[in-house]
Design a protein around this motif. Structure first.
Motif, PDB file in Angstrom:
ATOM      1  N   ALA A  29       1.332  -1.214  -0.034  1.00  0.00           N
ATOM      2  CA  ALA A  29      -0.438   0.182   0.178  1.00  0.00           C
ATOM      3  C   ALA A  29       0.699   1.481   0.076  1.00  0.00           C
ATOM      4  O   ALA A  29       0.885   2.119  -0.849  1.00  0.00           O
ATOM      5  CB  ALA A  29      -0.507  -0.456   1.548  1.00  0.00           C
ATOM      6  N   GLU A  30       2.067   1.166   0.896  1.00  0.00           N
ATOM      7  CA  GLU A  30       2.514   2.233   0.990  1.00  0.00           C
ATOM      8  C   GLU A  30       3.640   2.040  -0.522  1.00  0.00           C
ATOM      9  O   GLU A  30       3.693   3.891  -0.990  1.00  0.00           O
ATOM     10  CB  GLU A  30       4.109   1.920   2.044  1.00  0.00           C
ATOM     11  CG  GLU A  30       3.082   2.800   3.402  1.00  0.00           C
ATOM     12  CD  GLU A  30       3.287   3.729   3.432  1.00  0.00           C
ATOM     13  OE1 GLU A  30       3.669   4.817   2.916  1.00  0.00           O
ATOM     14  OE2 GLU A  30       1.937   3.836   4.158  1.00  0.00           O
ATOM     15  N   TYR A  31       3.979   1.520  -1.073  1.00  0.00           N
ATOM     16  CA  TYR A  31       4.194   1.662  -2.208  1.00  0.00           C
ATOM     17  C   TYR A  31       3.519   2.080  -3.479  1.00  0.00           C
ATOM     18  O   TYR A  31       3.654   2.219  -4.010  1.00  0.00           O
ATOM     19  CB  TYR A  31       4.872   0.313  -3.069  1.00  0.00           C
ATOM     20  CG  TYR A  31       4.753  -0.138  -5.004  1.00  0.00           C
ATOM     21  CD1 TYR A  31       6.588   0.426  -5.058  1.00  0.00           C
ATOM     22  CD2 TYR A  31       3.938  -0.858  -5.711  1.00  0.00           C
ATOM     23  CE1 TYR A  31       6.648   0.446  -6.157  1.00  0.00           C
ATOM     24  CE2 TYR A  31       4.157  -0.667  -6.666  1.00  0.00           C
ATOM     25  CZ  TYR A  31       6.037  -0.205  -7.290  1.00  0.00           C
ATOM     26  OH  TYR A  31       5.876  -0.083  -8.664  1.00  0.00           O
ATOM     27  N   LEU A  32       2.169   2.081  -3.444  1.00  0.00           N
ATOM     28  CA  LEU A  32       0.675   2.288  -4.065  1.00  0.00           C
ATOM     29  C   LEU A  32       1.005   3.620  -3.845  1.00  0.00           C
ATOM     30  O   LEU A  32       0.669   4.757  -4.788  1.00  0.00           O
ATOM     31  CB  LEU A  32      -0.546   1.617  -4.326  1.00  0.00           C
ATOM     32  CG  LEU A  32      -0.278  -0.292  -4.515  1.00  0.00           C
ATOM     33  CD1 LEU A  32      -1.410  -0.202  -4.434  1.00  0.00           C
ATOM     34  CD2 LEU A  32      -0.118  -0.030  -6.309  1.00  0.00           C
ATOM     35  N   ARG A  33       0.887   3.977  -2.855  1.00  0.00           N
ATOM     36  CA  ARG A  33       0.765   5.254  -2.683  1.00  0.00           C
ATOM     37  C   ARG A  33       1.961   6.612  -3.282  1.00  0.00           C
ATOM     38  O   ARG A  33       1.819   7.487  -3.864  1.00  0.00           O
ATOM     39  CB  ARG A  33       0.764   5.836  -1.084  1.00  0.00           C
ATOM     40  CG  ARG A  33      -0.992   5.138  -0.570  1.00  0.00           C
ATOM     41  CD  ARG A  33      -0.603   6.193   0.851  1.00  0.00           C
ATOM     42  NE  ARG A  33      -1.477   5.001   1.463  1.00  0.00           N
ATOM     43  CZ  ARG A  33      -1.729   4.409   2.161  1.00  0.00           C
ATOM     44  NH1 ARG A  33       0.004   3.866   3.037  1.00  0.00           N
ATOM     45  NH2 ARG A  33      -2.389   3.687   2.858  1.00  0.00           N
ATOM     46  N   ILE A  56       2.503  -1.471 -11.592  1.00  0.00           N
ATOM     47  CA  ILE A  56       3.740  -2.519 -10.058  1.00  0.00           C
ATOM     48  C   ILE A  56       4.340  -2.483 -10.996  1.00  0.00           C
ATOM     49  O   ILE A  56       4.424  -3.473 -11.948  1.00  0.00           O
ATOM     50  CB  ILE A  56       2.572  -3.232 -10.430  1.00  0.00           C
ATOM     51  CG1 ILE A  56       1.182  -2.436  -8.810  1.00  0.00           C
ATOM     52  CG2 ILE A  56       3.478  -4.126  -8.971  1.00  0.00           C
ATOM     53  CD1 ILE A  56       0.191  -3.982  -9.073  1.00  0.00           C
ATOM     54  N   ASP A  57       6.118  -2.173 -10.856  1.00  0.00           N
ATOM     55  CA  ASP A  57       7.189  -2.658 -10.902  1.00  0.00           C
ATOM     56  C   ASP A  57       7.321  -3.672 -10.130  1.00  0.00           C
ATOM     57  O   ASP A  57       7.891  -3.775  -8.744  1.00  0.00           O
ATOM     58  CB  ASP A  57       8.291  -1.892 -10.894  1.00  0.00           C
ATOM     59  CG  ASP A  57      10.257  -2.097 -10.982  1.00  0.00           C
ATOM     60  OD1 ASP A  57       9.561  -2.984 -11.071  1.00  0.00           O
ATOM     61  OD2 ASP A  57      10.215  -1.175 -11.300  1.00  0.00           O
ATOM     62  N   LEU A  86      -4.704  -9.917  -4.189  1.00  0.00           N
ATOM     63  CA  LEU A  86      -5.765  -9.445  -3.180  1.00  0.00           C
ATOM     64  C   LEU A  86      -6.160  -8.352  -3.675  1.00  0.00           C
ATOM     65  O   LEU A  86      -7.202  -8.055  -3.687  1.00  0.00           O
ATOM     66  CB  LEU A  86      -5.493  -9.992  -1.808  1.00  0.00           C
ATOM     67  CG  LEU A  86      -5.918  -8.482  -0.222  1.00  0.00           C
ATOM     68  CD1 LEU A  86      -7.430  -9.706  -0.859  1.00  0.00           C
ATOM     69  CD2 LEU A  86      -5.490  -8.892   0.730  1.00  0.00           C
ATOM     70  N   TYR A  87      -5.273  -7.647  -3.658  1.00  0.00           N
ATOM     71  CA  TYR A  87      -5.332  -6.663  -4.635  1.00  0.00           C
ATOM     72  C   TYR A  87      -6.019  -5.805  -5.619  1.00  0.00           C
ATOM     73  O   TYR A  87      -7.684  -5.469  -7.108  1.00  0.00           O
ATOM     74  CB  TYR A  87      -4.076  -6.072  -5.256  1.00  0.00           C
ATOM     75  CG  TYR A  87      -3.768  -4.483  -5.807  1.00  0.00           C
ATOM     76  CD1 TYR A  87      -4.322  -2.918  -5.025  1.00  0.00           C
ATOM     77  CD2 TYR A  87      -3.853  -4.017  -7.512  1.00  0.00           C
ATOM     78  CE1 TYR A  87      -3.993  -1.926  -6.753  1.00  0.00           C
ATOM     79  CE2 TYR A  87      -3.464  -3.224  -7.875  1.00  0.00           C
ATOM     80  CZ  TYR A  87      -4.024  -1.745  -7.646  1.00  0.00           C
ATOM     81  OH  TYR A  87      -3.864  -1.225  -8.395  1.00  0.00           O
ATOM     82  N   ARG A  88      -5.513  -7.299  -7.452  1.00  0.00           N
ATOM     83  CA  ARG A  88      -6.367  -7.398  -7.739  1.00  0.00           C
ATOM     84  C   ARG A  88      -8.434  -7.659  -8.018  1.00  0.00           C
ATOM     85  O   ARG A  88      -9.447  -7.264  -8.557  1.00  0.00           O
ATOM     86  CB  ARG A  88      -6.363  -8.187  -9.454  1.00  0.00           C
ATOM     87  CG  ARG A  88      -5.003  -7.953 -10.094  1.00  0.00           C
ATOM     88  CD  ARG A  88      -5.106  -9.053 -10.928  1.00  0.00           C
ATOM     89  NE  ARG A  88      -4.647 -10.075 -10.899  1.00  0.00           N
ATOM     90  CZ  ARG A  88      -3.302 -10.329 -10.162  1.00  0.00           C
ATOM     91  NH1 ARG A  88      -2.532 -10.087 -10.048  1.00  0.00           N
ATOM     92  NH2 ARG A  88      -2.583 -11.595  -9.585  1.00  0.00           N
ATOM     93  N   LEU A  89      -8.211  -8.900  -6.942  1.00  0.00           N
ATOM     94  CA  LEU A  89     -10.148  -9.310  -6.594  1.00  0.00           C
ATOM     95  C   LEU A  89     -10.700  -7.498  -5.786  1.00  0.00           C
ATOM     96  O   LEU A  89     -11.800  -7.858  -6.095  1.00  0.00           O
ATOM     97  CB  LEU A  89      -9.677 -10.474  -5.413  1.00  0.00           C
ATOM     98  CG  LEU A  89     -10.778 -11.328  -5.137  1.00  0.00           C
ATOM     99  CD1 LEU A  89     -11.349 -11.237  -6.288  1.00  0.00           C
ATOM    100  CD2 LEU A  89     -10.629 -11.669  -3.579  1.00  0.00           C
TER     101      LEU A  89
END
Length: 149
Positions: A29-33, A56-57, A86-89
């Protein structure tokens, strides 16, 4: 001569400890932010493309997980597959997300029963062409959440 080619069964990824998965989810989540903050402001057509989500890398996320969690290669890959599945789901199923997350409107945190389901349920890995996918079975995930309600 007729040859029947068997479609390979998807491989299954074993469970992980829920606390370890919770840490991996936090790091992801920190990476995505961070990557969302680094995206330039977009207009009209480009905005539509941006709503598909950040790119996403894989290598960068794997490096973050391995370094921050001090996990071996197998565990790091398992965590990566679970977190991205989980992110995709949850992104694909707003209804499931509303059940699995507390305070979804504020970015949400995963409920304990959803975290345990994400840590324990099988993740099915399929390889097709150059790409592959690792996904939870949405029905199994939903059933795990319903069982705990």
């Amino acid at each position: 001569m007729n040859h029947l080619t068997a479609i390979p069964e998807p491989q299954r990824v074993g469970p992980v400890e829920p606390d370890l998965l919770a840490s991996a989810i936090f790091l992801f989540a920190e990476y995505l932010r961070r990557i969302e903050q680094d995206l330039p402001d977009v207009e009209d057509e480009a905005e539509e493309a941006a709503t598909a989500g950040p790119e996403i890398d894989t290598r960068e996320v794997l490096d973050i997980l391995a370094e921050e969690l001090a996990t071996d290669v197998k565990t790091t890959l398992n965590l990566y597959m679970r977190v991205t599945a989980l992110y995709r789901l949850l992104a694909a199923s707003p209804t499931l997300a509303s059940i699995a997350l507390d305070n979804e409107e504020f970015g949400g945190i995963l409920r304990d029963d959803a975290l345990i389901a994400a840590a324990k349920l099988d993740v099915y890995v399929r390889r097709s062409g150059e790409d592959g996918s690792a996904d939870f079975d949405p029905k199994e995930f939903r059933q795990a959440l319903d069982d705990d309600l």
